[in-house]
Design a protein around this motif. Sequence first.
Motif, short mmCIF file in Angstrom:
data_model
loop_
_atom_site.label_atom_id
_atom_site.label_comp_id
_atom_site.label_asym_id
_atom_site.label_seq_id
_atom_site.Cartn_x
_atom_site.Cartn_y
_atom_site.Cartn_z
N GLN A 37 2.51 12.22 1.44
CA GLN A 37 2.75 10.85 1.02
C GLN A 37 2.41 9.86 2.14
OE1 GLN A 37 6.67 10.44 -0.67
NE2 GLN A 37 6.38 12.21 -1.99
N ALA A 38 2.79 10.18 3.37
CA ALA A 38 2.48 9.30 4.51
C ALA A 38 0.97 9.22 4.71
CB ALA A 38 3.16 9.82 5.76
N TYR A 39 0.28 10.35 4.57
CA TYR A 39 -1.17 10.37 4.74
C TYR A 39 -1.85 9.45 3.71
CZ TYR A 39 -5.98 12.06 4.65
OH TYR A 39 -7.35 12.14 4.66
N PHE A 40 -1.47 9.61 2.44
CA PHE A 40 -2.12 8.81 1.40
C PHE A 40 -1.70 7.34 1.48
CE2 PHE A 40 -2.72 13.05 -0.49
CZ PHE A 40 -4.10 13.01 -0.61
N ARG A 41 -0.48 7.08 1.87
CA ARG A 41 -0.03 5.70 2.07
C ARG A 41 -0.90 5.05 3.16
NH1 ARG A 41 5.20 6.49 2.36
NH2 ARG A 41 5.66 5.76 0.28
N MET A 42 -1.09 5.76 4.25
CA MET A 42 -1.90 5.25 5.35
C MET A 42 -3.35 5.03 4.90
SD MET A 42 -2.40 6.99 9.10
CE MET A 42 -3.38 8.36 8.48
N LEU A 43 -3.90 5.99 4.19
CA LEU A 43 -5.26 5.91 3.69
C LEU A 43 -5.44 4.69 2.78
CD1 LEU A 43 -7.81 7.80 3.86
CD2 LEU A 43 -7.08 8.71 1.66
N LEU A 44 -4.49 4.50 1.86
CA LEU A 44 -4.58 3.39 0.92
C LEU A 44 -4.43 2.04 1.60
CD1 LEU A 44 -2.48 5.08 -1.88
CD2 LEU A 44 -4.86 4.34 -2.14
N ILE A 45 -3.50 1.93 2.53
CA ILE A 45 -3.29 0.65 3.22
C ILE A 45 -4.51 0.30 4.07
CG2 ILE A 45 -1.94 -0.52 5.02
CD1 ILE A 45 0.55 0.87 3.85
N GLU A 46 -5.07 1.29 4.77
CA GLU A 46 -6.26 1.02 5.58
C GLU A 46 -7.46 0.64 4.70
OE1 GLU A 46 -6.59 4.51 8.03
OE2 GLU A 46 -5.23 3.66 9.54
N TRP A 47 -7.59 1.27 3.54
CA TRP A 47 -8.66 0.95 2.60
C TRP A 47 -8.49 -0.49 2.11
CZ3 TRP A 47 -9.41 3.93 -2.66
CH2 TRP A 47 -10.68 3.66 -3.18
N LYS A 48 -7.28 -0.84 1.77
CA LYS A 48 -6.98 -2.19 1.30
C LYS A 48 -7.31 -3.23 2.38
CE LYS A 48 -2.98 -4.71 -0.51
NZ LYS A 48 -1.57 -4.54 -0.90
N ARG A 49 -6.96 -2.93 3.61
CA ARG A 49 -7.25 -3.84 4.73
C ARG A 49 -8.76 -4.02 4.91
NH1 ARG A 49 -3.08 -2.87 9.71
NH2 ARG A 49 -1.31 -3.85 8.70
N SER A 50 -9.51 -2.93 4.80
CA SER A 50 -10.96 -3.05 4.97
C SER A 50 -11.58 -3.90 3.87
CB SER A 50 -11.62 -1.67 5.05
OG SER A 50 -11.61 -1.04 3.80
N ILE A 51 -11.05 -3.79 2.66
CA ILE A 51 -11.54 -4.61 1.55
C ILE A 51 -11.21 -6.08 1.82
CG2 ILE A 51 -11.17 -5.17 -0.89
CD1 ILE A 51 -10.81 -2.13 -1.34
N ARG A 52 -10.00 -6.34 2.27
CA ARG A 52 -9.62 -7.73 2.59
C ARG A 52 -10.48 -8.30 3.71
NH1 ARG A 52 -3.26 -7.12 2.84
NH2 ARG A 52 -2.77 -7.19 0.63
N ASP A 53 -10.76 -7.51 4.74
CA ASP A 53 -11.60 -7.98 5.84
C ASP A 53 -13.00 -8.34 5.35
OD1 ASP A 53 -9.47 -7.61 7.55
OD2 ASP A 53 -10.24 -5.72 8.41
N ALA A 54 -13.57 -7.49 4.49
CA ALA A 54 -14.89 -7.77 3.95
C ALA A 54 -14.87 -9.03 3.09
CB ALA A 54 -15.39 -6.58 3.13
N ALA A 55 -13.80 -9.22 2.32
CA ALA A 55 -13.68 -10.42 1.48
C ALA A 55 -13.56 -11.66 2.36
CB ALA A 55 -12.48 -10.30 0.56
N ASP A 56 -12.82 -11.56 3.45
CA ASP A 56 -12.69 -12.69 4.37
C ASP A 56 -14.04 -13.05 4.99
OD1 ASP A 56 -10.00 -12.81 3.83
OD2 ASP A 56 -9.37 -11.80 5.69
#
Length: 152
Positions: A37-56
């Motif tokens: 669960q910690a692994y996938f939580r970390m994976l998902l949050i980092e993926w979300k951050r990269s999408i936000r950075d690209a959108a910015d």
Amino acid sequence: MATAATKETEILKTAKDMLAPDYVPNDSEEYMNEKHQAYFRMLLIEWKRSIRDAADQTLQSLQDGPIREADLNDRASSETDWGIELRTRDRQRKLVSKIDAALRRIDEGEYGYCEKTGDPIGLRRLIARPVATMTVEAQEAHERREKISRDD
């Protein structure tokens, strides 16, 4: 928004503290244990951050000014490129909502299990597609039914 980002940062730090830097879930462990669960939580949050950075970055580029090519062909090409970029960002915006849903499923203890059958989705599928909600078999059946109803 700042509090949500702060909360994500705290969650990410907790997940990273729990896992070794090179940790990858494997089938020899209990399915969807705390480490998974910690692994996938970390994976998902980092993926979300990269999408936000690209959108910015896209937003910043749009704010820097209009397309100023003098040649009509160059301008048309630039406008086409921007159209593609904006469609990509729209798809990613929809992906962020799927990521948020996956994070909620982790919090509720439902992550990693098929929403149709309740069977484990499988680590390899989740690593490949962390927002998956169905097993491969259930997804294929869903797509067959969708195709049949679309063809009618």
